[in-house]
Design a protein around this motif. Structure first.
Motif, PDB file in Angstrom:
ATOM      1  N   GLY A   1       1.003  -1.335  -0.102  1.00  0.00           N
ATOM      2  CA  GLY A   1      -0.021   0.002  -0.108  1.00  0.00           C
ATOM      3  C   GLY A   1       0.894   1.102  -0.090  1.00  0.00           C
ATOM      4  O   GLY A   1       2.071   1.124  -0.331  1.00  0.00           O
ATOM      5  N   GLU A   2       0.168   2.244   0.220  1.00  0.00           N
ATOM      6  CA  GLU A   2       1.017   3.593   0.351  1.00  0.00           C
ATOM      7  C   GLU A   2       0.547   4.271   1.548  1.00  0.00           C
ATOM      8  O   GLU A   2      -0.682   4.417   2.236  1.00  0.00           O
ATOM      9  CB  GLU A   2       0.403   4.301  -0.807  1.00  0.00           C
ATOM     10  N   ARG A   3       1.724   5.033   2.235  1.00  0.00           N
ATOM     11  CA  ARG A   3       1.507   5.659   3.541  1.00  0.00           C
ATOM     12  C   ARG A   3       2.068   6.979   3.331  1.00  0.00           C
ATOM     13  O   ARG A   3       3.295   7.182   2.454  1.00  0.00           O
ATOM     14  CB  ARG A   3       2.056   4.905   4.482  1.00  0.00           C
ATOM     15  N   THR A   4       1.970   8.195   3.946  1.00  0.00           N
ATOM     16  CA  THR A   4       2.396   9.558   4.155  1.00  0.00           C
ATOM     17  C   THR A   4       3.497   9.618   5.311  1.00  0.00           C
ATOM     18  O   THR A   4       2.950   9.217   6.497  1.00  0.00           O
ATOM     19  CB  THR A   4       1.268  10.425   4.105  1.00  0.00           C
ATOM     20  N   LEU A   5       4.607   9.801   5.134  1.00  0.00           N
ATOM     21  CA  LEU A   5       5.520   9.937   6.295  1.00  0.00           C
ATOM     22  C   LEU A   5       5.816  11.433   6.621  1.00  0.00           C
ATOM     23  O   LEU A   5       6.004  12.050   5.459  1.00  0.00           O
ATOM     24  CB  LEU A   5       7.038   9.142   5.921  1.00  0.00           C
ATOM     25  N   THR A   6       5.635  11.924   7.786  1.00  0.00           N
ATOM     26  CA  THR A   6       5.884  13.184   7.996  1.00  0.00           C
ATOM     27  C   THR A   6       7.594  13.318   8.794  1.00  0.00           C
ATOM     28  O   THR A   6       7.785  12.620   9.626  1.00  0.00           O
ATOM     29  CB  THR A   6       4.954  13.696   9.004  1.00  0.00           C
ATOM     30  N   LEU A   7       8.246  14.105   8.053  1.00  0.00           N
ATOM     31  CA  LEU A   7       9.542  14.296   8.476  1.00  0.00           C
ATOM     32  C   LEU A   7       9.992  15.729   8.899  1.00  0.00           C
ATOM     33  O   LEU A   7       9.238  16.676   8.702  1.00  0.00           O
ATOM     34  CB  LEU A   7      10.658  13.908   7.508  1.00  0.00           C
ATOM     35  N   GLN A   8      10.900  15.773  10.215  1.00  0.00           N
ATOM     36  CA  GLN A   8      11.362  17.033  10.580  1.00  0.00           C
ATOM     37  C   GLN A   8      12.779  17.021  10.141  1.00  0.00           C
ATOM     38  O   GLN A   8      13.392  16.200  10.584  1.00  0.00           O
ATOM     39  CB  GLN A   8      11.272  17.139  12.084  1.00  0.00           C
ATOM     40  N   GLU A   9      13.111  18.110   9.546  1.00  0.00           N
ATOM     41  CA  GLU A   9      14.529  18.206   8.841  1.00  0.00           C
ATOM     42  C   GLU A   9      15.137  19.560   9.211  1.00  0.00           C
ATOM     43  O   GLU A   9      14.230  20.499   9.207  1.00  0.00           O
ATOM     44  CB  GLU A   9      14.774  17.782   7.686  1.00  0.00           C
ATOM     45  N   PRO A  10      16.407  19.782   9.528  1.00  0.00           N
ATOM     46  CA  PRO A  10      16.980  21.126   9.820  1.00  0.00           C
ATOM     47  C   PRO A  10      17.224  21.876   8.444  1.00  0.00           C
ATOM     48  O   PRO A  10      17.252  21.305   7.316  1.00  0.00           O
ATOM     49  CB  PRO A  10      18.476  20.672  10.101  1.00  0.00           C
ATOM     50  N   ALA A  11      16.965  23.022   8.628  1.00  0.00           N
ATOM     51  CA  ALA A  11      17.070  23.864   7.664  1.00  0.00           C
ATOM     52  C   ALA A  11      17.576  25.400   8.028  1.00  0.00           C
ATOM     53  O   ALA A  11      17.686  25.719   9.034  1.00  0.00           O
ATOM     54  CB  ALA A  11      15.656  24.215   6.622  1.00  0.00           C
ATOM     55  N   MET A  12      18.059  26.116   7.112  1.00  0.00           N
ATOM     56  CA  MET A  12      18.610  27.642   7.179  1.00  0.00           C
ATOM     57  C   MET A  12      17.637  28.553   6.829  1.00  0.00           C
ATOM     58  O   MET A  12      17.345  28.379   5.723  1.00  0.00           O
ATOM     59  CB  MET A  12      19.909  27.620   6.755  1.00  0.00           C
ATOM     60  N   ASP A  13      16.967  29.391   7.743  1.00  0.00           N
ATOM     61  CA  ASP A  13      16.072  30.434   7.275  1.00  0.00           C
ATOM     62  C   ASP A  13      16.822  31.546   6.484  1.00  0.00           C
ATOM     63  O   ASP A  13      18.143  31.669   6.479  1.00  0.00           O
ATOM     64  CB  ASP A  13      15.322  30.809   8.050  1.00  0.00           C
ATOM     65  N   ALA A  14      16.270  32.618   6.275  1.00  0.00           N
ATOM     66  CA  ALA A  14      16.845  33.919   5.566  1.00  0.00           C
ATOM     67  C   ALA A  14      17.598  34.623   6.395  1.00  0.00           C
ATOM     68  O   ALA A  14      18.439  35.187   6.028  1.00  0.00           O
ATOM     69  CB  ALA A  14      15.951  34.758   5.034  1.00  0.00           C
ATOM     70  N   GLN A  15      17.640  34.441   7.710  1.00  0.00           N
ATOM     71  CA  GLN A  15      18.339  35.270   8.651  1.00  0.00           C
ATOM     72  C   GLN A  15      19.665  34.426   8.972  1.00  0.00           C
ATOM     73  O   GLN A  15      20.480  34.519   9.932  1.00  0.00           O
ATOM     74  CB  GLN A  15      17.902  35.670   9.739  1.00  0.00           C
ATOM     75  N   GLY A  16      19.682  33.180   8.427  1.00  0.00           N
ATOM     76  CA  GLY A  16      20.848  32.177   8.587  1.00  0.00           C
ATOM     77  C   GLY A  16      20.586  31.384   9.997  1.00  0.00           C
ATOM     78  O   GLY A  16      21.640  30.679  10.390  1.00  0.00           O
ATOM     79  N   ARG A  17      19.410  31.514  10.543  1.00  0.00           N
ATOM     80  CA  ARG A  17      19.295  30.580  11.657  1.00  0.00           C
ATOM     81  C   ARG A  17      18.823  29.034  11.312  1.00  0.00           C
ATOM     82  O   ARG A  17      18.090  29.079  10.406  1.00  0.00           O
ATOM     83  CB  ARG A  17      18.130  31.246  12.371  1.00  0.00           C
ATOM     84  N   VAL A  18      19.425  28.171  12.214  1.00  0.00           N
ATOM     85  CA  VAL A  18      19.039  26.800  12.102  1.00  0.00           C
ATOM     86  C   VAL A  18      17.525  26.665  12.679  1.00  0.00           C
ATOM     87  O   VAL A  18      17.575  26.821  13.742  1.00  0.00           O
ATOM     88  CB  VAL A  18      20.135  25.945  12.626  1.00  0.00           C
ATOM     89  N   THR A  19      16.602  26.357  11.888  1.00  0.00           N
ATOM     90  CA  THR A  19      15.327  25.760  12.172  1.00  0.00           C
ATOM     91  C   THR A  19      15.086  24.210  11.787  1.00  0.00           C
ATOM     92  O   THR A  19      15.757  23.919  10.943  1.00  0.00           O
ATOM     93  CB  THR A  19      14.533  26.962  11.386  1.00  0.00           C
ATOM     94  N   GLN A  20      13.927  24.019  12.110  1.00  0.00           N
ATOM     95  CA  GLN A  20      13.129  22.903  11.458  1.00  0.00           C
ATOM     96  C   GLN A  20      11.966  22.984  10.645  1.00  0.00           C
ATOM     97  O   GLN A  20      11.203  23.713  10.835  1.00  0.00           O
ATOM     98  CB  GLN A  20      12.543  22.071  12.926  1.00  0.00           C
ATOM     99  N   ARG A  21      12.006  22.094   9.576  1.00  0.00           N
ATOM    100  CA  ARG A  21      10.881  22.221   8.586  1.00  0.00           C
ATOM    101  C   ARG A  21      10.137  20.870   8.421  1.00  0.00           C
ATOM    102  O   ARG A  21      11.006  19.993   8.582  1.00  0.00           O
ATOM    103  CB  ARG A  21      11.325  22.924   7.415  1.00  0.00           C
ATOM    104  N   THR A  22       9.093  20.894   8.111  1.00  0.00           N
ATOM    105  CA  THR A  22       8.339  19.657   8.017  1.00  0.00           C
ATOM    106  C   THR A  22       8.222  19.305   6.441  1.00  0.00           C
ATOM    107  O   THR A  22       8.072  20.086   5.686  1.00  0.00           O
ATOM    108  CB  THR A  22       6.554  20.025   8.751  1.00  0.00           C
ATOM    109  N   ARG A  23       8.307  18.100   6.248  1.00  0.00           N
ATOM    110  CA  ARG A  23       8.157  17.510   4.884  1.00  0.00           C
ATOM    111  C   ARG A  23       7.476  16.328   4.865  1.00  0.00           C
ATOM    112  O   ARG A  23       7.713  15.201   5.610  1.00  0.00           O
ATOM    113  CB  ARG A  23       9.826  17.240   4.242  1.00  0.00           C
ATOM    114  N   ASN A  24       6.321  16.375   3.858  1.00  0.00           N
ATOM    115  CA  ASN A  24       5.722  15.034   3.820  1.00  0.00           C
ATOM    116  C   ASN A  24       6.070  14.354   2.568  1.00  0.00           C
ATOM    117  O   ASN A  24       6.278  14.849   1.545  1.00  0.00           O
ATOM    118  CB  ASN A  24       4.039  15.310   3.863  1.00  0.00           C
ATOM    119  N   LEU A  25       6.173  12.958   2.859  1.00  0.00           N
ATOM    120  CA  LEU A  25       6.713  12.102   1.722  1.00  0.00           C
ATOM    121  C   LEU A  25       5.716  10.784   1.576  1.00  0.00           C
ATOM    122  O   LEU A  25       5.516  10.112   2.792  1.00  0.00           O
ATOM    123  CB  LEU A  25       8.281  11.793   2.290  1.00  0.00           C
ATOM    124  N   LYS A  26       5.289  10.350   0.385  1.00  0.00           N
ATOM    125  CA  LYS A  26       4.473   9.236   0.218  1.00  0.00           C
ATOM    126  C   LYS A  26       5.548   8.274  -0.025  1.00  0.00           C
ATOM    127  O   LYS A  26       6.242   8.402  -0.713  1.00  0.00           O
ATOM    128  CB  LYS A  26       3.902   9.741  -1.068  1.00  0.00           C
TER     129      LYS A  26
END
Length: 318
Positions: free
Chosen positions: A149-174
Motif C-alpha cells: 500500500g501507500e503511506r504518508t511519512l512526516t519528517l522534521q529536518e534542519p534548514a537554514m532560514d533567510a536570517q541564517g538561523r538553523v530551524t526545523q521544517r516539515t516535509r511530507n513524503l509518500k
C-alpha cells in the motif's frame, strides 16, 4: 599542524550521544553564524563548529577521529607540529558521509589531512557532496504488510532560514509499502535523506517498519498465527471449519480427536516473499454453557455415554 579537539569545540563529552552532539551544534551554529552573530571571531568559530559536527555526526569519521585522539600528542593540545600516526586510517571508509552546508571556504588542514577534504563538484570549481542518510520509523497494519500500500511519512529536518538561523521544517513524503514487509525490516528510500551541500544529491532514508497489533493474528517472521475456537464435537469428531486468513476465509480440516493447543498449518498463507510464510492455527476448545434444561440434559447423556475422566493421568490410572 595544530591538533583540533572536536569534542572541546562543541562543548560535549567524548561519550556524548548523537542527540547531544546535534543539540550542541545547533546551539553554537545559531550563536556564531556570520550573518547574524556580533561576535568578533564568529566566522572562525562557525567554521570550527561546522567542522567538528561534520566529524562527530558521522559514525565512521568519529570512530577514526577517536582513534587518532587517543594517541599521545606532543606539546600543548598536540602542538603546531602534530601529525597523525602512520596507518591510523586502516579499516575506515569516509566516502558518502555528507558535509554540513555551512562551510563555504573549506575545512582546516587538520581535517583535510585526516579525511581528504571536500569533493569537488561540477561548475566553476565549486564543491558538492552527498547529503547524510536519515533514519525513521513507520507503523503499518498487518493487512498493509500483506497486500502492500501507500503511506504518508512526516519528517522534521534542519534548514537554514533567510536570517541564517538553523530551524526545523516539515516535509511530507509518500511511501510505497511493498507486499510482504516484516516487523523490523528496513525500506531504503533513495534520494530522500538530508540535502547535499553545493548542489550535491540527497542522502537516503532508512525506514524501519513496525507492525501494529492485530485483533486476530500474531506474527513471527513471515508466519501468521491464529488461535481458533472450536466446539467440543468439532474437536472430537473432526471436520471442516471456516478459518480467517489475511487473504480471506478458507476451510480447514480439523482431525478427529483434536485437543486444545493442537497446531495446524495452512501452507503459504503467511506473509508473501521470496519464501512465503505459513499460517498456523492453534485450536482452543470452547465449552458451550449449560444454560437451558435441554443443554443440561445433553451434558448428562454425554456423561452417561462415556467413561471419560480428564484427570485419570493424575492418579496413575487408579
Amino acid at each position: 599542524m595544530e591538533f583540533k579537539d572536536y569534542y572541546e569545540i562543541l562543548g560535549v563529552e567524548p561519550d556524548a550521544d548523537q542527540d547531544a552532539i546535534r543539540r550542541a551544534y545547533r546551539k553554537l551554529a545559531r550563536k556564531y553564524h556570520p550573518d547574524v552573530s556580533d561576535e568578533p571571531d564568529a566566522e572562525s568559530r562557525f567554521k570550527d563548529v561546522s567542522e567538528a559536527y561534520e566529524v562527530l555526526k558521522d559514525p565512521e569519521k568519529r570512530a577514526a577521529y577517536d582513534q587518532v585522539r587517543s594517541q599521545p600528542r606532543g606539546g600543548a593540545g598536540g602542538g603546531a607540529d602534530w601529525g597523525p600516526p602512520p596507518g591510523w586510517e586502516s579499516g575506515f571508509d569516509f566516502g558518502g558521509g555528507g558535509f554540513t552546508d555551512a562551510d563555504a571556504a573549506g575545512f582546516s588542514e587538520f581535517f583535510e589531512t585526516l579525511f581528504g577534504g571536500r569533493r569537488r563538484g561540477p561548475g566553476a570549481g565549486g564543491f558538492s557532496t552527498r547529503g547524510a542518510d536519515q533514519r525513521a520509523r513507520i507503523t503499518i497494519d498487518l493487512d498493509t504488510a500483506y497486500h502492500g500500500g501507500e503511506r504518508t511519512l512526516t519528517l522534521q529536518e534542519p534548514a537554514m532560514d533567510a536570517q541564517g538561523r538553523v530551524t526545523q521544517r516539515t516535509r511530507n513524503l509518500k511511501v510505497r509499502i511493498p507486499p510482504g514487509v516484516t516487523d523490523g525490516q528496513h525500506i531504503r528510500l533513495r534520494g530522500q535523506g538530508e540535502p547535499g551541500a553545493g548542489g550535491g544529491p540527497r542522502g537516503d532514508i532508512l525506514l524501519e517498519v513496525s507492525l501494529a497489533p492485530h485483533p486476530l493474528f500474531s506474527v513471527e517472521g513471515r508466519d501468521v498465527i491464529l488461535t481458533l475456537p472450536v466446539a467440543p464435537w468439532e474437536a472430537a469428531l473432526g471436520g471442516k471449519v471456516p478459518v480467517p486468513t489475511l487473504d480471506g476465509r478458507v476451510d480447514l480440516t480439523v482431525p478427529a480427536g483434536s485437543q486444545s493447543g493442537r497446531k495446524l498449518r495452512l501452507k503459504g498463507r503467511g506473509l508473501p516473499g521470496k519464501t512465503k510464510g505459513d499460517q498456523y492455527v492453534v485450536l482452543r476448545i470452547v465449552t458451550p454453557p449449560a444454560d437451558s434444561e435441554d443443554a443440561k440434559a445433553a451434558y448428562r447423556r454425554l456423561a452417561e455415554a462415556t467413561s471419560f475422566d480428564p484427570r485419570a493421568h493424575l492418579y496413575g490410572g487408579r
